[in-house]
Design a protein around this motif. Structure first.
Motif, PDB file in Angstrom:
ATOM      1  N   LYS A 178       1.238  -1.244   0.133  1.00  0.00           N
ATOM      2  CA  LYS A 178       0.066   0.196  -0.122  1.00  0.00           C
ATOM      3  C   LYS A 178       1.078   1.349  -0.016  1.00  0.00           C
ATOM      4  N   ASP A 179       2.048   1.357   0.871  1.00  0.00           N
ATOM      5  CA  ASP A 179       2.564   2.582   1.439  1.00  0.00           C
ATOM      6  C   ASP A 179       4.085   2.381   1.332  1.00  0.00           C
ATOM      7  N   ALA A 180       5.030   3.575   1.213  1.00  0.00           N
ATOM      8  CA  ALA A 180       6.398   2.425   1.240  1.00  0.00           C
ATOM      9  C   ALA A 180       6.809   1.843   2.804  1.00  0.00           C
TER      10      ALA A 180
END
Lengths: 714, 714
Positions: free
Chosen positions: B680-682
């Motif tokens: 989803k995100d880093a």
């Protein structure tokens, strides 16, 4: 067999050996024979001999073999060969250390007892038996000496085997660490690729799968194809090329001799060149070559486009990623996208790649079943041979040959050689069959198939030759024991061991004197080469083919040696006299094969010592067979402390288990620590990729862009 | 046990169940009890109930449980819980499909025969036996119906188990694919780090090793430390903090009631607060807290610097690399640098990390040995209990209790419950012991240790309860069979099965009516909570602790269920009446635990369904036990075609083998395909790193730079 026939056999073997050695010394010094005695050096671009040929002492090769280092062996003949020498050296070490205790202790103990003469009843008692455990009375305290020696042999084996495994693991590590770019270290083979999804090509499917997982290090992929037909056409083409070269050579030759314009060679186009119309060979073959090239190109196109299979080779730009990919689980379902580390390109068995996961499993068990049947059915004729070829039995069964046997000279020779020769011939038939069976398992690499065949062959020789001959002789002698044999196999085997000691002593001696004599003198290849060169070869390529040395022949050599290991282990304590014979076998083998490895044989593949775990396990299996047999034999001798031998086989199993846990994984899978070592120079990925293109599909003419169907672009 | 006592037992169980259900309906609707009946929802920050409490139908929970989807279960209680429902659902399915054939076919076949009355001799014959295979005459053709049903049950099991395994593999894949950042997916644990080389710290050694192999993706490492002492100090600190909060709450309370300035609480400093000098609690605890913090900080420094161990956690900036590293061989020697995929931080058993490779192996075998002994020695008391608690046997052995037994009411109750209660109490003692033993194996994660303990518990219950009770009863009844029992175990077991059918029927009924009734009504936790709240809790934290719901208790629940599976399988064809009871057990269990999973229990860890292969194998083991027992029982019934049942256990083994090959690896190792899914995100690597710092070593005050000894920098 009595003592004199044993000595006759030994003496004859030795004389043959000496004659072969003299022949070798004479023949090897003739420069015309260099291609037979030094082909490995010649192919490597070295001088056949380091010193001058003339000044050469006929025994220099011994000095050279003894002083050569393991590093030289690796450089000249690869890690696999070096590992074979570790095997020979380890067994030699075990036998030498064992013999140092066994001979001075057990021989005096045995010879000074008056013995129960237990084996006379079987008609095989001889002077040799006085030096064996058979000469000890039952329940005697002297058995303690033999008992302790059982432990000594085992402990020496454990120590040397441990050191050897460690050393081989180090050798393998060093070889894999090497900074040279090896194509197989940058690739993995993936099998069981699922069906191509709608609207994608196989190539797109494979590429997108691996690009997702390895966005940075994925280089490209090569889809496996069914190129059997292309191979066939390619071979045809190569054949025509050879014939053209030959025709040109003949034409060249004819020019220089009689008439300056020469005679153009002709041939018939029909069956075997015997019928059909006569044509000019050079023109005909040139035409044929052009025809075949067109055919090959068309077939290559078809193969690359339409004969893609559910397997592929994946290339990575990085050794560590390839090593790690080769041992990682890629798909949730194991029967999809299964990977293994790529072997050398020449080792890949393309037709086996397409076989599916569970089909491989089933094939494996079917093959095991067939091999088991083979082993069991071979047992019957071998038992007959061993029984028939004992002269006493022959006379018993065929009384009309008695007059022949009465001729003393003939009888001695027959007694000495008949059984051994029969055995050796019989065993030569099997290895090919086992290799074919192993390949049918679906094994994807040549070296693995050879290992598998070799393992099967080992069980075959041990079960059939060793147990078969031993029990076969006894069963013929005492037919009444058949009834209760199934559940008394161990004690029956143990009881029949001493009676066959001399048989195996002779077998070992025959094998090393005659076998190694032939090995070193290379008489058969020499004669064949000279015949071919004189009558068949016209071009240089043909001459080169005629002396091509082949490889060491791991697949059959190791099981043969393992049979000797088994025999020597099993008799080591019963008849310690066999130990020096065994040591001589492995010592002489080490020496002569060292020469052959350095100067003659060219390895046909390199598996970086993956053979070792197999060898190790089989040495252990022999050791366990020996320990169990001894347990049985001490039981037969009514030695009350025999149960104290039970820890030995358990210890062996534990030892094998620890070794398998500690060392084996590094043989099965590439270790990252090793792969992470630096490279000499940046890998040329295109060369690596091209190394895996099968020769029938590679062509300078063919432009990559037109054939990217089965190969993905960078 | 006769028919009336069976009915009594059943009726009593049912009445208890109804009472508990009514209690549940009453209690659960009171908002004050919400923390007991809906803690999972409260902790997740949801409303206890979706609708209003007043308008609630007392049976709404059934509708809610039935309509809840698997996705909701995963969201509320994790994959492990969802897998547990797959287990319940699969067994339920097997029983329903089996019962659909078994009941309408076998009951009429059994009841219309006149029977050999074979079991009367054992004193346990009852009307129930008329409905069982015991009522069929030996060698009767009617046995064919039972024979075919054996196959039917097995085939239904295979199909449903295959589907279940596939489904669980998919569930696991989906969970691991999730785009949320989970710290454990970015880390691997490395053990067996070799000794630190001269002139390097442990940290440097680990960092340089992994930096070489993963130059781009290695983030940093955390050396495992022996923080037992720090843990102790930290717990002390937490204790003081709680006591301070409590003292402050007491002080606050005293202020508002009598005098506005309040009474400052005091305590004694000596043993258990009973002796020693009296001090002001708030001041005293504040002082203690400051003291302990200083002590903790000093200990943290010492721990991080001097108590480093030969294990570490390695962090990667990438899921795929971590997944691939977790299953790759790093070092040439397997007993160095061995890795495994990091578990959730809360699951890590730090003290086990330092145990060396071969020590782990040895420990494992020692524990297996101890567990085997435990299983064998527990067998003796259980056999006694089962024999003694049969009233007939009690009367036989202790004639003086005869007058008591004559009281009909008492006798019925005793007969119905005595043996079952004894059994249940007896079994409750063991799980803790098995968990401790499993942890002693050196297993590094909590969930793995629980799986291991659970597996051992299964073998224990099957061997001791099922076989023990069955054979125990028979052995007491017919003492003469002891002599030939060892090699006739299967047929003896088979022969004694019918005699114990009613015992197990009652056992199953008791377990589901009373067990699940107590489970749903949560009477014990409710009472405990109200008592604690009233008399002990002063602060909110204490109240929250008092209602903390705990987890589903996999470790003991599964073996308990598995025992029922084994019992129902083994009796399914012999006494088909047990099938609806089994179905009721699993149906009711599914319904009630669904409610509990959604609303009550909070999982204490997540292993993403790694329990399933264990469950699967044990269901198969039960199936094989059933098949072998049936083979024996058909033999006892002198059915000539009994050998045609032999393919069944072989088929089961083959089925298990195929499942293990196909599905198991994805449970053992992280698959790259799954790890390669996008996030989803880093990932915030620092947060991931901090998640693994044990609470006793994490401190806001402590600056990283001062404590980098055991943690490497980026």
């Amino acid at each position: 067999m009595d003592f004199s026939s044993f000595l006759t056999s030994l003496a004859t073997s030795f004389i043959i050996f000496v004659v072969l050695m003299i022949l070798f010394a004479l023949l090897a010094s003739r420069p015309g024979n260099n291609v037979i005695y030094y082909p490995n050096r010649i192919l490597k671009g070295l001088e056949p001999l380091e010193g001058g040929v003339k000044s050469r002492n006929p025994f220099t090769w011994i000095k050279e073999a003894l002083t050569s280092s393991e590093k030289e062996v690796v450089a000249m003949s690869g890690v696999d060969t070096a590992v074979y020498f570790v095997f020979l050296g380890t067994v030699l070490g075990i036998l030498v250390f064992s013999g140092m205790i066994l001979l001075p202790v057990l021989l005096p103990v045995a010879v000074t007892d008056d013995g129960g003469n237990q084996t006379t009843s079987k008609g095989t008692f001889s002077e040799l038996d006085k030096l064996s455990m058979a000469n000890i009375r039952q329940k005697s305290n002297r058995l303690w000496a033999f008992f302790i020696c059982c432990y000594w042999v085992s402990i020496v084996s454990f120590i040397l085997l441990w050191r050897a495994y460690k050393h081989v693991a180090w050798l393998r590590g060093e070889a894999l660490k090497a900074p040279d770019v090896k194509p197989e270290q940058f690739a993995v083979v993936v099998r069981d690729i699922p069906a191509v999804p709608e609207g994608q090509t196989r190539k797109e499917q494979v590429d997108s799968y691996f690009k997702t997982i390895y966005p940075d290090t994925f280089y490209r992929s090569m889809i496996a194809t069914d190129h059997k037909k292309a191979d066939k056409i390619w071979e045809e083409l190569e054949g025509y090329k050879k014939k053209l070269a030959r025709a040109e050579a003949v034409f060249e030759k004819s020019k220089t001799t009689a008439k300056p314009e020469g005679t153009r060679p002709t041939n018939r186009t029909g069956l075997l060149g015997l019928c059909g119309s006569k044509v000019d060979s050079i023109e005909y073959y040139n035409e044929k070559i052009n025809e075949t090239i067109t055919k090959l190109e068309a077939e290559q196109k078809v193969t690359l486009r339409d004969k893609q299979q559910n397997a592929a080779i994946i290339f990575f730009s990085n050794r560590v990623t390839a090593a790690s990919a080769a041992q990682s689980l890629h798909a949730q379902m194991v029967d999809h996208w299964s990977v293994f580390a790529a072997p050398e390109p020449r080792q890949l068995l393309w037709p086996n790649l397409k076989i599916k996961y569970f089909e491989r499993e089933v094939r494996q068990y079917v093959v095991y079943f067939v091999v088991t049947l083979t082993i069991l059915f071979y047992m019957i004729p071998i038992a007959f041979i061993s029984a028939f070829t004992t002269l006493q039995n022959l006379v018993k069964l065929l009384p009309f040959i008695k007059p022949i046997v009465r001729l003393r000279a003939l009888r001695t020779v027959l007694e000495a050689y008949l059984p051994q020769i029969a055995l050796i011939v019989f065993l030569a038939l099997l290895p090919k069959l086992l290799l074919i069976l192993s390949k049918m398992e679906g094994i994807p690499t040549e070296s693995h198939a050879i290992r598998a065949a070799s393992g099967k062959y080992f069980y075959f020789t041990v079960l059939n030759v060793f147990i078969g001959v031993t029990l076969g002789g006894t069963l013929f002698g005492t037919l009444k024991t058949i009834e209760n044999s199934p559940n008394k196999l161990v004690s029956l085997l143990a009881a029949s061991l001493p009676g066959n000691a001399t048989f195996f002593l002779t077998y070992v001696a025959l094998k090393f004197f005659v076998g190694y004599g032939l090995e070193l003198s290379r008489l058969v290849p020499l004669i064949l080469f000279h015949l071919k060169k004189k009558y068949l070869c016209k071009t240089d390529a043909e001459v080169k083919e005629a002396w091509a040395p082949g490889d060491l022949g791991y697949g059959t050599r190791v099981p043969g040696d393992m049979l000797i290991v088994t025999i020597v282990f099993c008799y080591s304590v019963i008849a310690p006299l066999i130990v020096p014979f065994g040591a001589l076998y492995f010592g002489l083998g080490w020496l002569i094969l060292r020469n052959q490895a350095l100067k003659v044989y060219v390895p046909s593949y390199e598996s970086n010592g993956r053979m070792w775990p197999h060898i190790h396990n089989r040495i252990l299996a022999s050791l366990i067979l020996y320990q169990v047999t001894m347990l049985g034999y001490f039981g037969v001798q009514k030695f009350y402390y025999a149960p104290f031998l039970i820890p030995l086989p358990l210890l062996s199993i534990l030892f094998g288990f620890v070794c398998a846990k500690k060392f084996y994984p590094a043989f099965e899978r590439p270790t990252l620590e090793v792969a992470a070592n630096g490279l000499k120079d940046a890998p040329n990925m295109d060369l690596i990729f091209r190394a895996f293109i099968p020769p029938s599909l590679s062509s300078e003419k063919i432009d990559d862009e037109n054939f990217e169907d089965a190969r993905s672009n960078v």
